[in-house]
Design an enzyme around this catalytic site. Structure first.
Site, PDB file in Angstrom:
ATOM      1  CE  LYS A 203      -5.317 -26.398  13.048  1.00 45.94           C
ATOM      2  NZ  LYS A 203      -4.689 -27.141  14.058  1.00 45.94           N
ATOM      3  NE  ARG A 213     -10.391 -33.334  13.662  1.00 46.74           N
ATOM      4  CZ  ARG A 213     -11.789 -32.657  13.396  1.00 46.74           C
ATOM      5  NH1 ARG A 213     -12.842 -33.020  13.172  1.00 46.74           N
ATOM      6  NH2 ARG A 213     -11.362 -30.983  13.322  1.00 46.74           N
ATOM      7  NE  ARG A 224      -9.347 -29.920  17.965  1.00 44.08           N
ATOM      8  CZ  ARG A 224      -9.024 -31.025  17.185  1.00 44.08           C
ATOM      9  NH1 ARG A 224      -8.986 -31.088  15.712  1.00 44.08           N
ATOM     10  NH2 ARG A 224      -8.662 -32.018  17.621  1.00 44.08           N
ATOM     11  CD  GLU A 240      -5.679 -14.909  15.844  1.00 39.98           C
ATOM     12  OE1 GLU A 240      -4.724 -15.185  16.618  1.00 39.98           O
ATOM     13  OE2 GLU A 240      -6.823 -15.355  16.236  1.00 39.98           O
ATOM     14  CE  LYS A 255      -3.808 -27.929   9.564  1.00 42.57           C
ATOM     15  NZ  LYS A 255      -2.920 -28.553  10.372  1.00 42.57           N
ATOM     16  CB  SER A 281      -6.100 -34.620   5.609  1.00 43.26           C
ATOM     17  OG  SER A 281      -7.325 -33.838   6.349  1.00 43.26           O
ATOM     18  CE1 TYR A 320      -0.372 -35.065   5.687  1.00 42.44           C
ATOM     19  CE2 TYR A 320      -2.137 -33.813   4.527  1.00 42.44           C
ATOM     20  CZ  TYR A 320      -1.441 -34.241   5.805  1.00 42.44           C
ATOM     21  OH  TYR A 320      -2.096 -33.694   6.925  1.00 42.44           O
TER      22      TYR A 320
END
Length: 333
Positions: A203, A213, A224, A240, A255, A281, A320
């Site tokens: 990610k 957000r 982040r 990872e 992602k 998004s 989506y």
């Protein structure tokens, strides 16, 4: 005949001559069961709220979420990934609304489970960012930094309450070191051995999260970058990946999807577990905005991006457009 005799003797265009021919030799195909619908449910609203940067996407009420789940089943979508959006007054430094049995996400899991049962794979976002008043994915220490190990304790609690609510799959998305192992232990120790873990393995700290957000009414202060991956790095994702698999991940995810197709390909080539990719998004918003301007053909662009993600190695795609696209695919059969 050309000056070169029968040249060209090999003509790949022969396999592109008609729609039927192209369908027959297609190397990759989208299917409704490849798709997972991310969905937001907001506490305390009586009507769904439109998300301005994501045309057609809403923060659901409990009732409209149930309807969306039914529509997804009818379209043949494989799963639904649920994100809870608590009321602002219920946010705090520890994100306690995320571990309350009657918190909005746990209520939503029970609602969807009651509505569609096992006809849809019910997934839940396992992260604190929606529930904290600072908007970070974990607990902060005295210096304002995310405390990895204190956050893991909260994740273990979240896993238990989400599993108690009836979720099929938890999706730890916070990128804390050791999160998969701690969650696996917490699930097993509470009798939830059958609940799967979809690890957010790679990610990235991406500029494409912007509309999300708004979707989760984020209270984020700062960024982040200390826990999400650096976009400059690729080999790091494989590290990872190895850790997540060792800790017990059942499925893994990349992602965002579109800007990281190279990472998706590397991950898919390296594993024998299902691989997911999240078309996020910002990817959604760019296509919708360009289509609204008349600059691109909306439906073709949607399908092309999804097919590109599938071609890069994704077994499942969070998008989506899941229910809409699944309907197109069923009609085309």
């Amino acid at each position: 005949m050309s000056a070169y005799g029968s040249f060209p003797g090999s003509r790949p265009r022969r396999l592109r001559t008609t729609p039927a021919m192209r369908r027959m030799v297609a190397e990759n195909r989208l299917h409704p069961s490849d798709l997972i619908l991310p969905a937001f449910v907001r506490e305390g609203i009586s009507e769904p709220l439109a998300i301005s940067a994501m045309p057609g996407v809403v923060q659901h009420t409990r009732d409209t979420l149930r309807k969306a789940a039914v529509e997804a089943v009818e379209a043949g979508v494989a799963g639904i990934m649920l994100f809870g959006v608590p009321a602002d007054e219920n946010k705090d430094a520890l994100g306690t609304a995320g571990t309350e049995p009657d918190g909005i996400l746990q209520v939503a899991i029970r609602d969807v489970k009651a509505e569609v049962g096992d006809d849809l794979v019910i997934m839940s976002d396992l992260c604190l960012d929606e529930y904290t008043d600072h908007g970070h994915c974990g607990v902060l220490d005295e210096h304002g930094r995310v405390d990895n190990d204190a956050t893991l304790e909260r994740y273990a609690e979240m896993a238990q309450v989400q599993a108690d609510a009836g979720v099929h799959v938890v999706g730890p998305s916070g990128m804390m070191d050791g999160q998969v192992g701690v969650i696996r232990d917490a699930l097993d120790e509470t009798g939830h051995e059958d609940v799967s873990i979809l690890a957010y393995t790679a990610k990235y700290s991406s500029a494409f999260y912007g509309p999300f957000r708004e979707a989760v009414a984020s209270s984020l202060q700062g960024d982040r970058k200390t826990y999400q991956q650096d976009p400059a790095n690729a080999r790091e994702s494989l590290r990872e990946l190895a850790l997540d698999l060792e800790e017990g991940a059942d499925m893994v995810m990349v992602k965002p999807a579109g800007p990281y197709l190279d990472i998706l390909y590397r991950v898919a080539e390296a594993v024998d577990v299902p691989v997911a990719a999240y078309q996020i998004s910002g990817e959604f918003a760019m296509i919708e905005a360009a289509a609204e301007k008349g600059w691109i053909e909306r439906d073709r662009a949607i399908l092309e991006t999804l097919l590109g993600i599938k071609r890069a190695g994704a077994d499942t795609i969070l998008t989506y457009w899941a229910t809409e696209v699944a309907g197109w695919l069923r009609e085309a059969r």
